[in-house]
Design an enzyme around this catalytic site. Structure first.
Site, PDB file in Angstrom:
ATOM      1  N   ASP A 114       2.432   2.115   3.315  1.00 31.89           N
ATOM      2  CA  ASP A 114       3.438   1.140   4.041  1.00 31.89           C
ATOM      3  C   ASP A 114       4.744   1.563   3.699  1.00 31.89           C
ATOM      4  OD1 ASP A 114       1.341  -0.499   4.272  1.00 31.89           O
ATOM      5  OD2 ASP A 114       1.307  -1.595   2.515  1.00 31.89           O
ATOM      6  N   HIS A 122       0.912  -1.150  -0.137  1.00 33.02           N
ATOM      7  CA  HIS A 122       0.070  -0.091  -0.134  1.00 33.02           C
ATOM      8  C   HIS A 122       0.850   1.184  -0.034  1.00 33.02           C
ATOM      9  CE1 HIS A 122      -2.244  -3.019   2.344  1.00 33.02           C
ATOM     10  NE2 HIS A 122      -3.321  -2.706   1.701  1.00 33.02           N
TER      11      HIS A 122
HETATM   12  C1  XUL Z   1      -7.566  -6.795   4.189  1.00 35.01           C
HETATM   13  C2  XUL Z   1      -6.609  -7.181   3.016  1.00 35.01           C
HETATM   14  C3  XUL Z   1      -5.772  -6.105   2.200  1.00 35.01           C
HETATM   15  C4  XUL Z   1      -5.693  -6.242   0.982  1.00 35.01           C
HETATM   16  C5  XUL Z   1      -4.848  -4.871   0.486  1.00 35.01           C
HETATM   17  O1  XUL Z   1      -8.283  -7.645   4.586  1.00 35.01           O
HETATM   18  O2  XUL Z   1      -6.459  -8.212   2.569  1.00 35.01           O
HETATM   19  O3  XUL Z   1      -4.202  -5.997   3.008  1.00 35.01           O
HETATM   20  O4  XUL Z   1      -5.009  -7.299   0.538  1.00 35.01           O
HETATM   21  O5  XUL Z   1      -5.507  -3.684   0.749  1.00 35.01           O
END
Ligand code: XUL
Ligand code: CO
Length: 441
Positions: A109, A106
């Site tokens: 992150d 993300h």
């Molecule tokens: C949340 C989840 C996230 C997504 C990316 O449950 O799986 O980490 O993979 O936003």
């Protein structure tokens, strides 16, 4: 080749070798042998294992009952950019020691969000330049990028589905910056997990408006990324609930319906996560099959839930039998379309040794590798395929074949059934199928 930064973060751990199932070395693969051919492809090509930045480098184990427990040595510097570079160094050291080739992130992150959008954008640009260097030095690639449009309080009522246009626009700006970063890093996919795209109470929610707005938003993101030369696949990651009571991308079938309703079916596929499938009261393999049937089996977030409490516990995969059922679906579908296997999983709060992060990923990779080997053997050596074919043999000749070729109408069924009398009772043989899987395990 192991790629270190100024410091070595995982001291005493080298490249993880493949030593086979008789090895007693906890820091060796027992089944994941990257170059081994299985069903015409190497394991490396089948899986494209990826490290998830958020769990592996950012998640220090905090829960509603207490703070984080993990003392990550890369999270200590006072300077934001330096801290982000340290984290990137740790990331690439870990990925290259594991022998993985991919990572996922993300936006925030990578580096902490700034006080303003402009400050955040500048920070993302700075860390992207550094990641470009790390990728070039190591050959490690970006499986997918995404934006975190769910943690900041501004997104408490949703991002693209927010009832306030200003928040929708702010999410759009964030997604633009995250798309720019993903494209700059040659990302192979871009993920949308609708973290707070859903509702807590229908009483205060205009569901139609919110879903239409998500459709507009996803079309804008796709058009922008394509205009910037992005050739990869967009992925929707279904999840039925948590954090919202109800989330719009509930499961694979719901998400496929939305993708078609929004008119983005040529650009979007699905990223199926194990623990999201089970939260939706499906099996992982069910969700994979639904995605595959629609030609949308893009990528996998690997983890597992807990049978007793049902939460999104994001534990590392370790159930070979269940994963074998998933690998059967994967092999029959011809593999993932452009994606890979991202370990969206975290070590437990009380697993506090640096080594535990390695053990967890080794176990996850070995679970998938062993499951793939078993699935291949079941497909090639057992009666499995012929037993499935036999169940559907009535559609391969005579009136059954005419039915499949759309040559019959309801009167034809009526006349045929009348002439046939009561159909034979044919066993489903479920226990035999289950025994075959056990035999090859
Ligand atoms: C949340 C989840 C996230 C997504 C990316 O449950 O799986 O980490 O993979 O936003
Ligand atoms: Co996920």
């Amino acid at each position: 080749m192991i790629i270190l930064g100024d410091k070595e973060y995982f001291k005493g751990i080298g490249a993880i070798p493949y030593e086979g199932k008789d090895s007693d070395n906890p820091l060796a693969y027992k089944f994941y042998n990257a170059d081994q051919l299985v069903a015409g492809k190497t394991m490396r090509e089948h899986f494209k294992f990826a490290m998830a930045y958020w769990h592996t480098l950012c998640g220090t184990g905090g829960d509603p009952f207490g703070p984080g427990t993990k003392n990550f040595p890369w999270a200590v510097a006072g300077d934001t950019l330096q801290a982000a570079k340290d984290k990137a160094d740790a990331a690439f050291e870990f990925i290259t020691k594991m022998g993985f080739e991919y990572y996922c992130f993300h936006d925030y992150d990578l580096i902490d969000e700034g006080d303003t959008l402009a400050a955040s954008e500048k920070r993302i640009h700075q860390i992207v330049e550094y990641l470009k260097e790390k990728q070039a030095a190591s050959g490690v690639k970006l499986l997918w990028g995404t934006s975190n449009c769910f943690s900041h309080p501004r997104y408490m009522n949703g991002a693209a589905s927010n009832p306030n246009f200003d928040v929708v626009a702010r999410a759009g700006a964030q997604v633009k910056i995250a798309l720019d970063a993903t494209i700059a890093l040659d990302g192979e996919n871009y993920v949308f997990w609708g973290g707070r795209e859903g509702y807590m109470s229908l009483l205060n929610t205009n569901m139609k408006m919110e879903q239409d707005n998500i459709g507009r938003f996803l079309n804008m993101a796709k058009d922008y990324a394509r205009s910037q030369g992005f050739k990869g696949t967009f992925l929707i990651e279904p999840k039925p609930m948590e954090p919202m009571k109800h989330q719009y991308d509930f499961d694979a079938a719901t998400s496929i319906n939305s993708i078609k309703a929004y008119g983005i079916e040529n650009d979007f596929k699905l990223n199926i996560e194990v623990n999201h499938a089970t939260l939706a009261q499906h099996t992982f393999q069910h969700e994979l099959q639904v995605a595959a049937n629609a030609g949308m089996l893009g990528s996998i977030d690997a983890n597992r839930g807990d049978y007793q409490n049902g939460w999104d516990t994001d534990q590392f995969p370790n159930n070979v039998l269940e994963t074998t059922e998933a690998m059967l679906v994967l092999l029959k579908a011809g593999g993932l379309q452009g994606g890979g296997i991202n370990f969206d999983a975290k070590t437990r709060r009380n697993s506090t040794d640096m080594e535990d992060i390695f053990l967890a990923h080794i176990g996850g990779a070995d679970t998938f590798a062993r499951a793939l080997l078993v699935a291949e053997a079941v497909m090639n050596m057992s009666a499995y395929n012929s037993l499935v074919d036999k169940r559907y043999a009535s559609f391969t000749s005579g009136k059954g074949a005419d039915f499949v070729a759309n040559k019959l109408d309801l009167n034809d069924l009526y006349n045929y059934a009348k002439s046939k009398g009561e159909p034979d009772q044919i066993s489903g043989k479920q226990e035999l199928f289950e025994n075959i899987l056990n035999q090859y395990l």
